[in-house]
Scaffold this motif. Structure first.
Motif, mmCIF file in Angstrom:
data_model
loop_
_atom_site.group_PDB
_atom_site.id
_atom_site.type_symbol
_atom_site.label_atom_id
_atom_site.label_comp_id
_atom_site.label_asym_id
_atom_site.label_seq_id
_atom_site.Cartn_x
_atom_site.Cartn_y
_atom_site.Cartn_z
ATOM 1 N N GLY A 264 52.494 27.185 24.038
ATOM 2 C CA GLY A 264 51.399 27.026 23.092
ATOM 3 C C GLY A 264 50.131 26.502 23.734
ATOM 4 N N GLY A 265 50.268 25.913 24.943
ATOM 5 C CA GLY A 265 49.092 25.434 25.659
ATOM 6 C C GLY A 265 48.321 26.580 26.287
ATOM 7 N N THR A 266 47.095 26.294 26.710
ATOM 8 C CA THR A 266 46.238 27.338 27.250
ATOM 9 C C THR A 266 45.774 27.000 28.659
ATOM 10 N N VAL A 267 45.402 28.045 29.359
ATOM 11 C CA VAL A 267 44.810 27.929 30.687
ATOM 12 C C VAL A 267 43.476 28.653 30.659
ATOM 13 N N ARG A 268 42.452 27.983 31.138
ATOM 14 C CA ARG A 268 41.114 28.573 31.205
ATOM 15 C C ARG A 268 40.799 28.855 32.673
ATOM 16 N N VAL A 269 40.687 30.132 33.007
ATOM 17 C CA VAL A 269 40.421 30.542 34.388
ATOM 18 C C VAL A 269 38.938 30.853 34.531
ATOM 19 N N LEU A 270 38.253 30.074 35.360
ATOM 20 C CA LEU A 270 36.841 30.327 35.649
ATOM 21 C C LEU A 270 36.755 31.228 36.869
ATOM 22 N N ALA A 271 36.148 32.404 36.710
ATOM 23 C CA ALA A 271 36.088 33.365 37.809
ATOM 24 C C ALA A 271 34.807 34.174 37.719
ATOM 25 N N ASP A 272 34.293 34.539 38.887
ATOM 26 C CA ASP A 272 33.109 35.398 38.937
ATOM 27 C C ASP A 272 33.382 36.717 39.651
ATOM 28 N N ASP A 273 34.647 36.992 39.918
ATOM 29 C CA ASP A 273 35.024 38.274 40.504
ATOM 30 C C ASP A 273 35.222 39.284 39.378
ATOM 31 N N GLU A 274 34.575 40.424 39.482
ATOM 32 C CA GLU A 274 34.631 41.431 38.425
ATOM 33 C C GLU A 274 36.062 41.888 38.149
ATOM 34 N N ALA A 275 36.897 41.873 39.187
ATOM 35 C CA ALA A 275 38.271 42.347 39.009
ATOM 36 C C ALA A 275 39.066 41.464 38.056
ATOM 37 N N ALA A 276 38.687 40.195 37.920
ATOM 38 C CA ALA A 276 39.438 39.287 37.043
ATOM 39 C C ALA A 276 39.407 39.756 35.595
ATOM 40 N N ARG A 277 38.323 40.387 35.184
ATOM 41 C CA ARG A 277 38.198 40.869 33.807
ATOM 42 C C ARG A 277 39.278 41.897 33.476
ATOM 43 N N LEU A 278 39.747 42.585 34.480
ATOM 44 C CA LEU A 278 40.797 43.579 34.289
ATOM 45 C C LEU A 278 42.171 43.019 34.613
ATOM 46 N N ASP A 279 42.255 42.245 35.700
ATOM 47 C CA ASP A 279 43.563 41.843 36.207
ATOM 48 C C ASP A 279 44.229 40.747 35.381
ATOM 49 N N ILE A 280 43.467 39.823 34.832
ATOM 50 C CA ILE A 280 44.079 38.739 34.061
ATOM 51 C C ILE A 280 44.737 39.274 32.780
ATOM 52 N N PRO A 281 44.072 40.132 31.990
ATOM 53 C CA PRO A 281 44.792 40.720 30.842
ATOM 54 C C PRO A 281 46.011 41.534 31.267
ATOM 55 N N ALA A 282 45.906 42.269 32.386
ATOM 56 C CA ALA A 282 47.045 43.059 32.859
ATOM 57 C C ALA A 282 48.193 42.146 33.275
#
Length: 308
Positions: A264-282
């Protein structure tokens, strides 16, 4: 993956829009159906001479080169025709077309073997592309927690020359726009092309060395170890500062701490690499975690993941 060219061509024709078809990979296997306007290909893709390009302009399509032109090459490009290379390109295309049906069935069986066995041999792998509507000699998969270039070097050391991402982005550090549009994992991507005549023994040897190559790269990148049953208690939300870190490091950092986050807890990933927008949901989909969404941040973006 083969595209519905005929359907797209009809939609374009109805809207008065010319359609250019890139048939570089597919022309060796057969004609491209549909009322497209222009078609391009390259002879080296079917074993012909390098440096010979093919441009087909359908009758009735107005075409003009934006650059300088003269009376040579029908006004399409200044210069002199390389007749021997042109003849060799046509002859080689006829030769491969004559064997295309039989070779297509043979290579499709080999690529299907790769598609089936790679997920069995290597954990955390996503095979991408349509399972049936695809060219017979090409198969693509993405390995979680792996840098694509590092994996290419590891496989090259074993005698296998493969590619990563799409050929359109092979010289850049940005994720493939093709994989991004498909919404699949972009990190650790491997594109395997089996040329005419590829043997079953070659494929079997590739499958035998791939697990070790992936494991070696993951170890070098300090990939998180297998999950444990017990997780250390932690605060409700964790923050990972992955600014300045390139793919696949933001995902690796996320995987390292996810077991420390209470359900139920969350993790907030701060990233400026464009690939993160795709890879984290995947990654969330592969690992069964909930991807909450992307939020703006002072630098880059914040990607929020809830542990389930």
């Amino acid at each position: 993956t083969e595209q519905p060219v005929a359907e797209v061509a009809e939609a374009c024709r109805a809207a008065g829009v010319p359609l250019l078809v890139d048939a570089a990979q597919s022309l060796a296997w057969g004609p491209v159906e549909g009322n497209w306007s222009l078609l391009t290909a390259s002879a080296h893709k079917w074993g012909g001479p390098s440096g010979v390009g093919l441009l087909v302009v359908r009758k009735g399509v107005r075409f003009a080169v934006p650059g300088p032109a003269d009376e040579r090459e029908s006004g399409r490009q200044p210069g002199f025709e390389n007749i021997p290379a042109i003849v060799a390109a046509a002859a080689s295309l006829r030769a491969v077309r004559a064997e295309a049906a039989a070779e297509s069935a043979r290579l499709r069986e080999l690529t299907e073997r790769i598609r089936t066995r790679v997920p069995q041999l290597v954990p955390d792998v996503e095979v991408v592309g349509h399972p049936d509507q695809r060219l017979p000699g090409i198969v693509t998969f993405s390995c979680l927690y792996v840098d694509g270039e590092a994996l290419l070097h590891a496989l090259d050391g074993e005698g296998f020359s493969v590619s990563s991402g799409s050929s359109c982005t092979s010289s850049t550090l940005t994720p493939s726009h093709v994989l991004k549009a498909m919404g699949v994992l972009s990190e650790g991507n491997v594109r395997v092309s089996l040329p005419f005549g590829t043997s079953e023994e070659d494929v079997e040897r590739f499958l035998s060395v791939l697990p070790g190559a992936v494991a070696s790269v993951r170890e070098h990148l300090h990939t998180p170890a297998a999950r444990t049953e017990a997780a250390a208690p932690a605060e409700e939300e964790r923050v990972i500062d992955a600014l300045g870190k390139r793919c696949p490091l933001p995902v690796i950092e996320l995987a390292k701490i996810i077991d420390e986050v209470p359900v139920g807890g969350t993790v907030r990933v701060l990233a400026d690499d464009e690939a993160a927008r795709l890879d984290i949901p995947a990654w969330c989909e592969m690992r069964g975690q909930e991807y909450v969404g992307e939020e703006p941040a002072e630098v880059g973006s914040a990607y929020v993941v809830r542990r389930v």
